[in-house]
Design a protein around this motif. Structure first.
Motif, PDB file in Angstrom:
ATOM      1  N   VAL A  83       0.874  -1.170   0.000  1.00  0.00           N
ATOM      2  CA  VAL A  83       0.000   0.000   0.000  1.00  0.00           C
ATOM      3  C   VAL A  83       0.913   1.222   0.000  1.00  0.00           C
ATOM      4  O   VAL A  83       1.763   1.363   0.880  1.00  0.00           O
ATOM      5  CB  VAL A  83      -0.933   0.011   1.216  1.00  0.00           C
ATOM      6  CG1 VAL A  83      -1.783   1.278   1.233  1.00  0.00           C
ATOM      7  CG2 VAL A  83      -1.823  -1.232   1.203  1.00  0.00           C
ATOM      8  N   THR A  85       1.956   5.532  -1.035  1.00  0.00           N
ATOM      9  CA  THR A  85       1.602   6.935  -1.218  1.00  0.00           C
ATOM     10  C   THR A  85       2.729   7.594  -2.008  1.00  0.00           C
ATOM     11  O   THR A  85       3.726   6.955  -2.352  1.00  0.00           O
ATOM     12  CB  THR A  85       1.445   7.665   0.128  1.00  0.00           C
ATOM     13  OG1 THR A  85       2.748   7.797   0.744  1.00  0.00           O
ATOM     14  CG2 THR A  85       0.508   6.916   1.066  1.00  0.00           C
ATOM     15  N   THR A  88       6.219   7.026  -0.429  1.00  0.00           N
ATOM     16  CA  THR A  88       6.786   5.701  -0.218  1.00  0.00           C
ATOM     17  C   THR A  88       8.177   5.605  -0.847  1.00  0.00           C
ATOM     18  O   THR A  88       8.337   5.944  -2.022  1.00  0.00           O
ATOM     19  CB  THR A  88       5.874   4.619  -0.822  1.00  0.00           C
ATOM     20  OG1 THR A  88       4.588   4.693  -0.209  1.00  0.00           O
ATOM     21  CG2 THR A  88       6.463   3.228  -0.601  1.00  0.00           C
ATOM     22  N   LEU A 103       0.599  -3.166  -6.211  1.00  0.00           N
ATOM     23  CA  LEU A 103       0.526  -1.883  -5.517  1.00  0.00           C
ATOM     24  C   LEU A 103      -0.941  -1.503  -5.334  1.00  0.00           C
ATOM     25  O   LEU A 103      -1.772  -1.769  -6.207  1.00  0.00           O
ATOM     26  CB  LEU A 103       1.230  -0.784  -6.312  1.00  0.00           C
ATOM     27  CG  LEU A 103       2.719  -0.971  -6.625  1.00  0.00           C
ATOM     28  CD1 LEU A 103       3.184   0.098  -7.602  1.00  0.00           C
ATOM     29  CD2 LEU A 103       3.537  -0.919  -5.349  1.00  0.00           C
ATOM     30  N   VAL A 104      -1.224  -0.850  -4.213  1.00  0.00           N
ATOM     31  CA  VAL A 104      -2.564  -0.349  -3.919  1.00  0.00           C
ATOM     32  C   VAL A 104      -2.419   1.048  -3.333  1.00  0.00           C
ATOM     33  O   VAL A 104      -1.477   1.322  -2.578  1.00  0.00           O
ATOM     34  CB  VAL A 104      -3.292  -1.280  -2.921  1.00  0.00           C
ATOM     35  CG1 VAL A 104      -4.574  -0.649  -2.396  1.00  0.00           C
ATOM     36  CG2 VAL A 104      -3.584  -2.624  -3.573  1.00  0.00           C
ATOM     37  N   THR A 105      -3.348   1.946  -3.677  1.00  0.00           N
ATOM     38  CA  THR A 105      -3.287   3.300  -3.112  1.00  0.00           C
ATOM     39  C   THR A 105      -4.660   3.953  -3.072  1.00  0.00           C
ATOM     40  O   THR A 105      -5.565   3.574  -3.820  1.00  0.00           O
ATOM     41  CB  THR A 105      -2.320   4.186  -3.929  1.00  0.00           C
ATOM     42  OG1 THR A 105      -2.012   5.367  -3.175  1.00  0.00           O
ATOM     43  CG2 THR A 105      -2.918   4.598  -5.270  1.00  0.00           C
ATOM     44  N   THR A 106      -4.754   4.943  -2.189  1.00  0.00           N
ATOM     45  CA  THR A 106      -5.879   5.885  -2.181  1.00  0.00           C
ATOM     46  C   THR A 106      -5.388   7.298  -2.477  1.00  0.00           C
ATOM     47  O   THR A 106      -6.173   8.239  -2.425  1.00  0.00           O
ATOM     48  CB  THR A 106      -6.585   5.877  -0.807  1.00  0.00           C
ATOM     49  OG1 THR A 106      -5.639   6.233   0.209  1.00  0.00           O
ATOM     50  CG2 THR A 106      -7.173   4.510  -0.497  1.00  0.00           C
ATOM     51  N   VAL A 131     -10.179   3.643  -4.178  1.00  0.00           N
ATOM     52  CA  VAL A 131      -9.044   2.729  -4.019  1.00  0.00           C
ATOM     53  C   VAL A 131      -8.711   2.131  -5.383  1.00  0.00           C
ATOM     54  O   VAL A 131      -9.607   1.674  -6.099  1.00  0.00           O
ATOM     55  CB  VAL A 131      -9.360   1.583  -3.041  1.00  0.00           C
ATOM     56  CG1 VAL A 131      -8.108   0.742  -2.789  1.00  0.00           C
ATOM     57  CG2 VAL A 131      -9.916   2.102  -1.737  1.00  0.00           C
ATOM     58  N   GLY A 133      -5.556  -0.322  -7.653  1.00  0.00           N
ATOM     59  CA  GLY A 133      -4.440  -1.240  -7.504  1.00  0.00           C
ATOM     60  C   GLY A 133      -3.946  -1.735  -8.847  1.00  0.00           C
ATOM     61  O   GLY A 133      -4.620  -1.591  -9.871  1.00  0.00           O
ATOM     62  N   GLN A 153      -5.835  -6.264   0.130  1.00  0.00           N
ATOM     63  CA  GLN A 153      -5.349  -4.943   0.545  1.00  0.00           C
ATOM     64  C   GLN A 153      -6.371  -3.857   0.224  1.00  0.00           C
ATOM     65  O   GLN A 153      -6.541  -2.892   0.985  1.00  0.00           O
ATOM     66  CB  GLN A 153      -4.013  -4.637  -0.129  1.00  0.00           C
ATOM     67  CG  GLN A 153      -2.867  -5.550   0.268  1.00  0.00           C
ATOM     68  CD  GLN A 153      -2.354  -5.276   1.674  1.00  0.00           C
ATOM     69  OE1 GLN A 153      -2.806  -4.367   2.366  1.00  0.00           O
ATOM     70  NE2 GLN A 153      -1.388  -6.081   2.100  1.00  0.00           N
ATOM     71  N   MET A 154      -7.054  -3.984  -0.893  1.00  0.00           N
ATOM     72  CA  MET A 154      -8.089  -3.001  -1.233  1.00  0.00           C
ATOM     73  C   MET A 154      -9.248  -3.062  -0.252  1.00  0.00           C
ATOM     74  O   MET A 154      -9.794  -2.024   0.151  1.00  0.00           O
ATOM     75  CB  MET A 154      -8.585  -3.245  -2.664  1.00  0.00           C
ATOM     76  CG  MET A 154      -7.559  -2.932  -3.736  1.00  0.00           C
ATOM     77  SD  MET A 154      -8.166  -3.242  -5.421  1.00  0.00           S
ATOM     78  CE  MET A 154      -9.390  -1.928  -5.599  1.00  0.00           C
ATOM     79  N   LEU A 157      -8.917  -1.084   2.754  1.00  0.00           N
ATOM     80  CA  LEU A 157      -9.109   0.356   2.556  1.00  0.00           C
ATOM     81  C   LEU A 157     -10.553   0.665   2.161  1.00  0.00           C
ATOM     82  O   LEU A 157     -10.830   1.661   1.508  1.00  0.00           O
ATOM     83  CB  LEU A 157      -8.133   0.867   1.486  1.00  0.00           C
ATOM     84  CG  LEU A 157      -6.653   0.738   1.874  1.00  0.00           C
ATOM     85  CD1 LEU A 157      -5.754   1.027   0.676  1.00  0.00           C
ATOM     86  CD2 LEU A 157      -6.315   1.688   3.027  1.00  0.00           C
TER      87      LEU A 157
END
Length: 268
Positions: A83, A85, A88, A103-106, A131, A133, A153-154, A157
């Motif tokens: 996860v 940003t 990172t 990879l996963v992000t908000t 969210v 990914g 992971q999603m 979130l």
């Protein structure tokens, strides 16, 4: 789309829906030469670094971000997912997040990228939850749960399986992907864990015991077991090995470039 050189991008913005921008590149629209002609996006394939930098700048422009704001994983053929940003840390050598294939992000300030040249690139989004990914699924990743780990992971979130949309990008297909018995055993184990029978793949006409595996099918079937709706899975149905315009590690005997899948959340 960042200029006429990017007209060959497979855009998926409308399919994912606002506020997601996404798509898959092919090998056209860049400056690389020789075996890497022309839109090679991989630093690790012996292409000229300055050419890859230009190519990545063009790709970033498609999504209205800076090159430094497109994050890639190191892609080590595993099932680890980070996860991330904008802040990172990255592995300096390849400008990538170390030791991950997903990879996963908000974070709306960045885009996520995934490189491939036969392996399966996947893009994920729950637009409502904000969210997104990506996953890189070679046979090792596809049979060891990289798709499940991105979804897990999603969900952490606040995504929901029934809302997640997934695009399966250009990859080697059952028409061209000959694999041997150990790979088939890995796939059989993966299907046992899904609680599904393994598909009956066509036998290879070249080697005894080998079959023509449909790698994207494994990813699709795992998505369904995770609760992703059939109508929310889009497969572009492109084989990188036998269809023109794409890099293929197997067809080109290992000396080739990398195309990419790209996705971002736009600001509101």
């Amino acid at each position: 789309m960042g200029g006429s050189e990017m007209t060959h991008l497979i855009r998926l913005d409308q399919w994912f829906g606002a506020p997601v921008s996404a798509g898959f590149t092919n090998r056209e629209g860049g400056v690389s030469e020789g075996n890497y002609e022309s839109l090679n996006l991989g630093f690790h394939v012996s292409d000229r670094e300055e050419d890859v930098q230009i190519n990545r700048e063009r790709v970033a422009a498609m999504l209205d971000v800076q090159k430094s704001d497109v994050l890639f994983g190191e892609q080590v053929h595993g099932n680890a997912v980070a996860v991330v940003t904008k802040d990172t840390p990255r592995r300096a050598l390849y400008d990538a997040i170390a030791a991950v294939d997903g990879l996963v992000t908000t974070d709306r300030r960045i885009a996520l990228g995934v490189l491939a040249a036969d392996c399966v690139p996947l893009l994920f989004a729950d637009a409502y939850a904000g969210v997104i990914g990506v996953a890189h699924a070679g046979w090792r990743g596809a049979t060891s749960g990289i798709v499940s780990e991105v979804v897990r992971q999603m969900l952490g979130l606040f995504a929901k399986p029934e809302r997640i949309r997934v695009a399966i990008g250009p990859a080697i297909r059952g028409c061209c992907y000959e694999v041997d018995a150990p790979v088939v055993r890995s796939a059989r184990t993966a299907y046992e864990q899904m609680g599904k029978p393994m598909p009956v793949w066509r036998r290879s006409s070249n080697h005894i015991g080998a079959v023509m595996m449909d790698l994207p099918r494994i990813c699709h079937d795992e998505l369904r077991t995770l609760g992703v709706k059939e109508e929310h899975i889009l497969d572009v149905s492109i084989c990188t090995s036998c269809m023109p315009g794409f890099f293929s590690h197997r067809r080109d005997h290992g000396t080739t470039g990398r195309q990419a899948g790209l996705i971002r959340l736009r600001g509101v």
